[in-house]
Enzyme design. Structure first.
Site, PDB file in Angstrom:
ATOM      1  N   SER A 471       8.170  -2.541  29.258  1.00 57.79           N
ATOM      2  CA  SER A 471       9.399  -3.314  29.368  1.00 57.79           C
ATOM      3  C   SER A 471      10.485  -2.823  28.396  1.00 57.79           C
ATOM      4  O   SER A 471      11.007  -1.728  28.554  1.00 57.79           O
ATOM      5  CB  SER A 471       9.083  -4.795  29.160  1.00 57.79           C
ATOM      6  N   ASP A 482      17.162  10.019  27.651  1.00 58.31           N
ATOM      7  CA  ASP A 482      18.292  10.387  28.499  1.00 58.31           C
ATOM      8  C   ASP A 482      19.461  10.942  27.686  1.00 58.31           C
ATOM      9  O   ASP A 482      20.144  11.879  28.116  1.00 58.31           O
ATOM     10  CB  ASP A 482      18.757   9.181  29.322  1.00 58.31           C
ATOM     11  N   LYS A 497       6.415  -1.220  33.423  1.00 61.20           N
ATOM     12  CA  LYS A 497       6.921  -2.553  33.777  1.00 61.20           C
ATOM     13  C   LYS A 497       8.436  -2.543  33.669  1.00 61.20           C
ATOM     14  O   LYS A 497       9.000  -2.611  32.589  1.00 61.20           O
ATOM     15  CB  LYS A 497       6.331  -3.618  32.857  1.00 61.20           C
TER      16      LYS A 497
END
Length: 709
Positions: A471, A482, A497
């Site tokens: 999560s 990124d 998740k």
């Protein structure tokens, strides 16, 4: 530099006044009328609010029919195939019952279950009355999913015979081992094989007596109805659950910290009591011996005879595990690979400040900072309440004051937490820009951004993750990856998740302070997370830049291993500018890959993990010699893995100067716990590699990174 505060959206008010769908002055259920109300209200909530609800139709009904019967009879040794056939008339009507038709399926199952259970209870004593032949080459399939319901009474009895024989074999083998270890002791009574075999059967008899007594007295129609409701919610997705009142109260008690225990939340699954989560800083977490997914087989009060938990309800198990402060409880755990482990733990009250972030330094030729973050926590109710983003910012300032050359951020086993804290925390390491995208059931995507151009730390950064990083942890790791801000290190992927849930109450409020209601609550999936590059963290998780083998790699417990998990997809990426780092990422990855390739420990951990994972799928022998050989190999492999994950030459870990007063005070126990934490860090093979990567980042230079989006 401390980032500005972001006030969270209080989503709980979204449902106030809407889903108090029925008011009642009765108890917590029991009547068909009450169950009918819960069922229809549940259906309405799911259809109107779940992120991606499955159509509640005949096909849905057929799936719930199959899964519910398997849930209350997971070993397929209670119902006969004829029972299943007789219930087929309800197979396509469950959806109608959810939509308001008179509830008939669960009551019909209840009647059959009670009848068949009485039959099973009548013959297990007969099976235990005579010695078992452990020289025969019999086998047993443990996984109920690979079995069919018995065709007749004789076949069902044979299934029970093998099960009871296997339970006896486990205990008989333990008794033989104890005799071998203690046979030369002065006061030890050496018993014959026949005496030990009889003792093993007697132990199993006590277990069966207790299990069936609990089923008779406590596993009632309400319990089976709650399983039925959870069958519906979990079929929607793995993280939507129904909490009946008792479980909700237990959860609230655990969160309050006002009890003495071990700090592990438990769940009942397939007839076993399993560890669902560990509270960071608790005795269970500090032991380092307990993992999520472990089955609690026995609980002993100090040196007293341990009580078997097989078949007990979660609340029964919790009552046994809890006790007085400072007393010892001994847990016998069955690990995911099938091995057994005895773990003694001293009960204690959970120390709240140990659930917060903390840091240390690897003080070698280069100073490397280490930050451990157990959860993305926040206390928004207090103006000065702990928030992980501001706490991490403080730890960064302390590490910078020590002159560190790089920072390792450890998010292993971090199951997530508050979304605003992720946004704030990523902002500590980048100038500004988008952090994560959140999409609702209508398809509307919202980009959450860091708008503060100040950066708390600009040096080399590595982020440690594993299969239990989920999560919010995955959002942080994905954003750092990124942006190219740091190097992500860990198992082949994080948990996967990529969804967010909220609790929705059922029925009349009982306590305005705790939010408890007479019929519990449903935890429902409402949104889905996406990376700024457009890809979801759902199902696939985050793939690290550098993969490190670990013992749980091949075990099936990630999101992708659940057949009801929501799918992976992607949306349009957002525009963002890459970090202008001065290290050569490809060279850093190549150096790490070479180290891992030549590391005997990592290679053995990987091969052992693969072998152990295959043991879960095997058929177990009921032959004594074969069983002992299998168990010996299993224990040896597990023991080897424990040693492989520890360094022989310790890392030079030290506490921070700024923390000296904090951990060297009048609270000696707290100081000892801190020292033990530091001690465990010194032999961690994974932190060692993350530190090596930091060193590579400081010695390799990039040819220049181009600003991109």
């Amino acid at each position: 530099m401390l980032k500005r505060k972001v006030l969270p959206v209080v989503l709980v008010v979204l449902f106030s006044g809407v889903f108090w769908a029925f008011q009642s002055h009765g108890g917590n259920g029991g009547s068909i009328t009450t169950q009918q109300k819960i069922l229809t209200t549940l259906g309405t909530i799911i259809e109107q609010n779940h992120y991606n609800p499955k159509a509640i139709n005949d096909n849905f009904s057929q799936q719930i029919f199959k899964k519910f019967l398997e849930s209350i009879d997971p070993d397929k040794n209670i119902f006969l195939q004829a029972d299943v056939n007789s219930l087929k008339k309800y197979e396509t009507s469950i959806d109608d019952e959810i939509h308001g038709a008179t509830m008939q399926f669960v009551p019909a199952v209840d009647a059959l279950y009670s009848k068949r259970m009485q039959e099973v209870m009548s013959f297990y004593k007969e099976l235990l009355a005579r010695p078992f032949d452990f020289n025969a080459n019999e086998e047993i399939v443990i996984d109920g999913k690979k079995l069919n319901f018995a065709a007749n009474e004789s076949q069902r009895k044979e299934v029970w015979k093998k099960k009871i024989k296997f339970l006896t074999l486990e205990r008989y083998t333990d008794l033989l081992d104890q005799r071998e270890k203690n046979k030369d002791k002065k006061d030890f009574v050496v018993k014959t094989n026949a005496e030990l075999e009889k003792e093993a059967r007697e132990k199993v008899g006590k277990i069966m007596d207790k299990n069936f007594e609990r089923i008779r007295l406590k596993f009632n129609a309400d319990d089976r109805f709650n399983i039925f409701i959870n069958t519906i919610t979990s079929y929607m997705d793995p993280h939507s659950d129904y909490f009946p009142p008792v479980e909700k109260r237990m959860f609230d008690e655990q969160m309050s910290g006002k009890f003495y225990g071990i700090g592990a939340s438990l769940k009942e699954e397939e007839g076993n009591i399993k560890v669902a989560s560990l509270l960071t800083g608790s005795p269970a977490w500090k032991s380092g011996e307990i993992q999520v997914g472990d089955i609690v087989m026995k609980v002993g009060q100090g040196k007293d005879e341990p009580a078997e938990l097989t078949g007990l309800a979660v609340e029964d198990a919790v009552k046994i595990i809890r006790g007085n402060k400072g007393t010892e409880v001994r847990l016998t755990l069955k690990k995911p690979d099938g091995s057994l482990k005895l773990v003694p733990i001293i009960r204690d009250e959970i120390v709240q400040d140990e659930v917060y972030v903390r840091s240390a330094i690897v003080n070698g030729k280069q100073k490397i900072g280490y930050i451990f973050l157990p959860d993305f926590y926040a206390d928004y109710e207090k103006p000065d309440g702990h928030r992980c983003s501001s706490d991490v910012a403080k730890e960064i300032q302390k590490l910078k004051a020590e002159g560190v050359d790089g920072i390792v951020m450890d998010l292993r086993n971090n199951g997530g937490g508050y979304l605003p804290e992720v946004v704030e925390m990523v902002g500590l390491f980048i100038q500004d820009g988008p952090i994560v995208q959140v999409k609702d059931r209508e398809g509307k995507a919202t980009v959450l951004r860091d708008n503060d151009k100040s950066v708390a730390y600009t040096g080399p950064l590595t982020v440690l993750i594993n299969e239990f990083s989920a999560s919010a942890s995955e959002i942080f790791a994905a954003a750092i990856q990124d942006y190219g801000r740091g190097v992500i290190i860990g198992s082949t992927s994080s948990y996967g998740k990529g969804t967010v849930q909220r609790n929705i109450p059922f029925g009349r409020p009982l306590d305005l302070f705790t939010g408890r209601t007479e019929f519990g609550a449903i935890k429902l999936t409402l949104q889905k997370f996406y990376r700024i590059n457009g890809g979801s963290t759902q199902l696939r998780g985050v793939t690290p830049d550098i993969v490190l083998p670990d013992e749980y790699e091949y075990l099936k417990f990630r999101e992708k291993d659940n057949e009801n998990a929501l799918p992976w997809d992607e949306i349009e990426k957002t525009t963002f500018n890459k970090w202008q780092g001065d290290w050569n990422v490809n060279e850093v990855k190549a150096k790490s890959a070479e180290r891992i390739k030549n590391n005997v420990n990592f290679n053995l951990i990987n091969s052992n993990a693969l072998w152990l994972s295959k043991q879960n799928d095997k058929i177990y022998s009921l032959n004594l010699d074969k069983y002992k050989t299998e168990q010996k190999a299993l224990r040896a492999t597990v023991k080897q893995n424990d040693s492989l994950a520890k360094l022989t030459v310790e890392l030079p870990f030290e506490g921070l100067k700024a923390d000296e007063a904090k951990y060297n005070n009048v609270d000696k126990d707290k100081g000892e716990r801190y020292k033990n934490w530091l001690k465990n860090l010194k032999t961690d093979i994974y932190i060692n590699e993350a530190a090596n990567v930091i060193k590579d980042m400081t010695t390799t230079k990039s040819s220049g990174l181009v600003k991109s989006s």
